[in-house]
Design an enzyme around this catalytic site. Structure first.
Site, PDB file in Angstrom:
ATOM      1  N   GLU A   1       0.818  -1.215   0.000  1.00 29.56           N
ATOM      2  CA  GLU A   1       0.000   0.000   0.000  1.00 29.56           C
ATOM      3  C   GLU A   1       0.852   1.266   0.000  1.00 29.56           C
ATOM      4  OE1 GLU A   1      -3.725  -0.438   2.527  1.00 29.56           O
ATOM      5  OE2 GLU A   1      -2.498  -2.072   3.322  1.00 29.56           O
TER       6      GLU A   1
ATOM      7  N   GLU B   1     -14.752  -5.197   9.811  1.00 28.21           N
ATOM      8  CA  GLU B   1     -13.397  -4.964  10.292  1.00 28.21           C
ATOM      9  C   GLU B   1     -13.212  -3.508  10.700  1.00 28.21           C
ATOM     10  OE1 GLU B   1     -10.733  -4.569   6.320  1.00 28.21           O
ATOM     11  OE2 GLU B   1     -11.583  -6.549   6.654  1.00 28.21           O
TER      12      GLU B   1
ATOM     13  N   SER C   1      -6.517  -2.576   1.979  1.00 30.83           N
ATOM     14  CA  SER C   1      -6.818  -2.062   0.638  1.00 30.83           C
ATOM     15  C   SER C   1      -7.228  -3.156  -0.335  1.00 30.83           C
ATOM     16  CB  SER C   1      -5.628  -1.274   0.062  1.00 30.83           C
ATOM     17  OG  SER C   1      -5.458  -0.076   0.772  1.00 30.83           O
TER      18      SER C   1
ATOM     19  N   ARG D   1     -11.731   3.751  10.988  1.00 31.60           N
ATOM     20  CA  ARG D   1     -12.924   3.558  10.149  1.00 31.60           C
ATOM     21  C   ARG D   1     -13.415   2.146  10.397  1.00 31.60           C
ATOM     22  NH1 ARG D   1     -11.183   2.798   5.020  1.00 31.60           N
ATOM     23  NH2 ARG D   1     -11.794   0.628   5.259  1.00 31.60           N
TER      24      ARG D   1
ATOM     25  N   ASN E   1     -10.250  -0.344  10.652  1.00 32.05           N
ATOM     26  CA  ASN E   1      -9.007   0.125  10.045  1.00 32.05           C
ATOM     27  C   ASN E   1      -8.470   1.291  10.864  1.00 32.05           C
ATOM     28  OD1 ASN E   1      -7.097   1.388   8.263  1.00 32.05           O
ATOM     29  ND2 ASN E   1      -8.054   0.332   6.551  1.00 32.05           N
TER      30      ASN E   1
ATOM     31  N   GLY F   1      -7.533   5.274   4.451  1.00 31.00           N
ATOM     32  CA  GLY F   1      -7.147   6.259   3.445  1.00 31.00           C
ATOM     33  C   GLY F   1      -7.473   7.651   3.953  1.00 31.00           C
TER      34      GLY F   1
ATOM     35  N   ASP G   1     -16.096  -0.901   9.402  1.00 30.05           N
ATOM     36  CA  ASP G   1     -16.866  -1.355   8.234  1.00 30.05           C
ATOM     37  C   ASP G   1     -17.901  -2.394   8.628  1.00 30.05           C
ATOM     38  OD1 ASP G   1     -14.989   0.246   7.028  1.00 30.05           O
ATOM     39  OD2 ASP G   1     -13.852  -1.405   6.138  1.00 30.05           O
TER      40      ASP G   1
END
Length: 336
Positions: free
Chosen positions: A19, A289, A164, A275, A291, A295, A277
């Site tokens: 990434e 999950e 990602s 973040r 993060n 991003g 999800d």
């Protein structure tokens, strides 16, 4: 000018993971946002071999001596060797404040199986899954395949410690599973196999420390329609997806999403940002999950959700560096 006193911020960009390029884009957006907020930015680029570079030259650091005299570091790094606790541990030894999750939370949330086990212990509803270690697959593949049958088909096979959507394969038949697992094992010694979930893909951003806040949840809509899935191309290709905020769910479901997002953030010991999800099917909310360094361009989902919730990009950056300084000061008051 920003809402807080001007600071010198070392922005860490790039990294050893696949990434790398995504990190450079995120870090450049953070750099611009911090400059627009009146801060000074020191750009530290980590190349694909893991070397830390300052003005293109290798950077030497000394434990306990900080990082280039910066007030705070902002490690805008995604994936292994950046989001998994390794760089966070380095910054701890340097004794520099840094934005984002600490060592333990970064490591746990990077490992999809560990994170899901932690959430399972708390009774959080999740997508059914199985973890598969490469040695067991090599020694007992028939047993592994038999164990995976309970997940049904299709399934998503992923490296445990990657982000990602890199290395993910959607297997629609049992015959496709061996190759899917081998793809995952090219990136990691462990894979996670997840059942396909029905409903909407919804994401929620979290900001804070011990008493965090959650953004309005947003719904991910793919350009390919229901037949596609949220892969690397959909995430990073122009027009690959669009974000609908607020997500098209009932108010009580929206509240439930935000409640679980905050609960997961706190239970995992996160700090600063994350973040979270989900898959949402009617009234059913399944955690997928978390993060810890999503991003971070001004149009990325994390910041876009807070923009829609009334917190602009520059203010978001200000809050994150202030949270980093507050944590560092609090930790220094402890005796070890």
């Amino acid at each position: 000018m920003s809402g807080c006193a001007p600071l010198t911020v070392a922005v860490l960009a790039g990294g050893r993971s696949s990434e790398h390029d995504v990190s450079l884009a995120s870090a450049e957006a953070v750099r611009r946002g911090l400059l627009a907020g009146g801060h000074e930015v020191l750009w530290v680029e980590i190349d694909r071999d893991g070397r830390w570079l300052w003005h293109g030259e290798p950077l030497a650091v000394t434990p306990g001596q900080g990082l280039l005299g910066a007030d705070v570091a902002f490690p805008v790094l995604h994936g292994p060797f950046g989001e998994d606790g390794t760089v966070q541990g380095t910054l701890e030894t340097l004794d520099v404040a840094y934005a984002g999750a600490g060592v333990a939370a970064s490591a746990v949330c990077m490992d999809k199986v560990l994170f899901k086990q932690l959430m399972s212990a708390a009774g959080v509803p999740q997508v059914p899954y199985r973890g598969v270690r490469a040695p067991r697959w090599r020694e007992a593949s028939a047993e592994v395949l038999a164990d995976l049958e309970s997940l049904g088909l299709p399934v998503f096979v992923k490296p445990v410690r990657l982000g990602s959507s890199v290395g993910i394969v959607r297997a629609t038949t049992e015959a496709e599973l061996p190759a899917a697992l081998e793809t995952a094992f090219q990136h990691d010694s462990m894979a996670i196999v997840e059942a396909a979930a029905r409903g909407l893909e919804v994401e929620c951003s979290v900001l804070g420390a011990s008493d965090p806040i959650a953004s309005e949840p947003g719904e991910i809509v793919l350009a390919t329609g229901e037949s596609g899935w949220y892969d690397y191309e959909a995430k990073y290709s122009p027009g690959g997806m669009r974000l609908i905020v607020p997500a098209r769910v009932h108010d009580r479901v929206r509240d439930r999403i935000r409640e679980i997002a905050i609960s997961a953030f706190v239970r995992a010991g996160c700090h600063g940002l994350a973040r979270v999800d989900f898959f949402v099917d009617g009234e059913q909310v399944l955690l997928n999950e978390l993060n810890t360094m999503p991003g971070f361009t001004s149009t990325s989902v994390y910041s876009a959700l807070f923009e829609a919730s009334g917190i602009r990009y520059a203010e978001l950056l200000d809050r994150l560096v202030q949270l980093a300084l507050e944590r560092h000061a609090a930790e220094r008051r402890h005796r070890h």
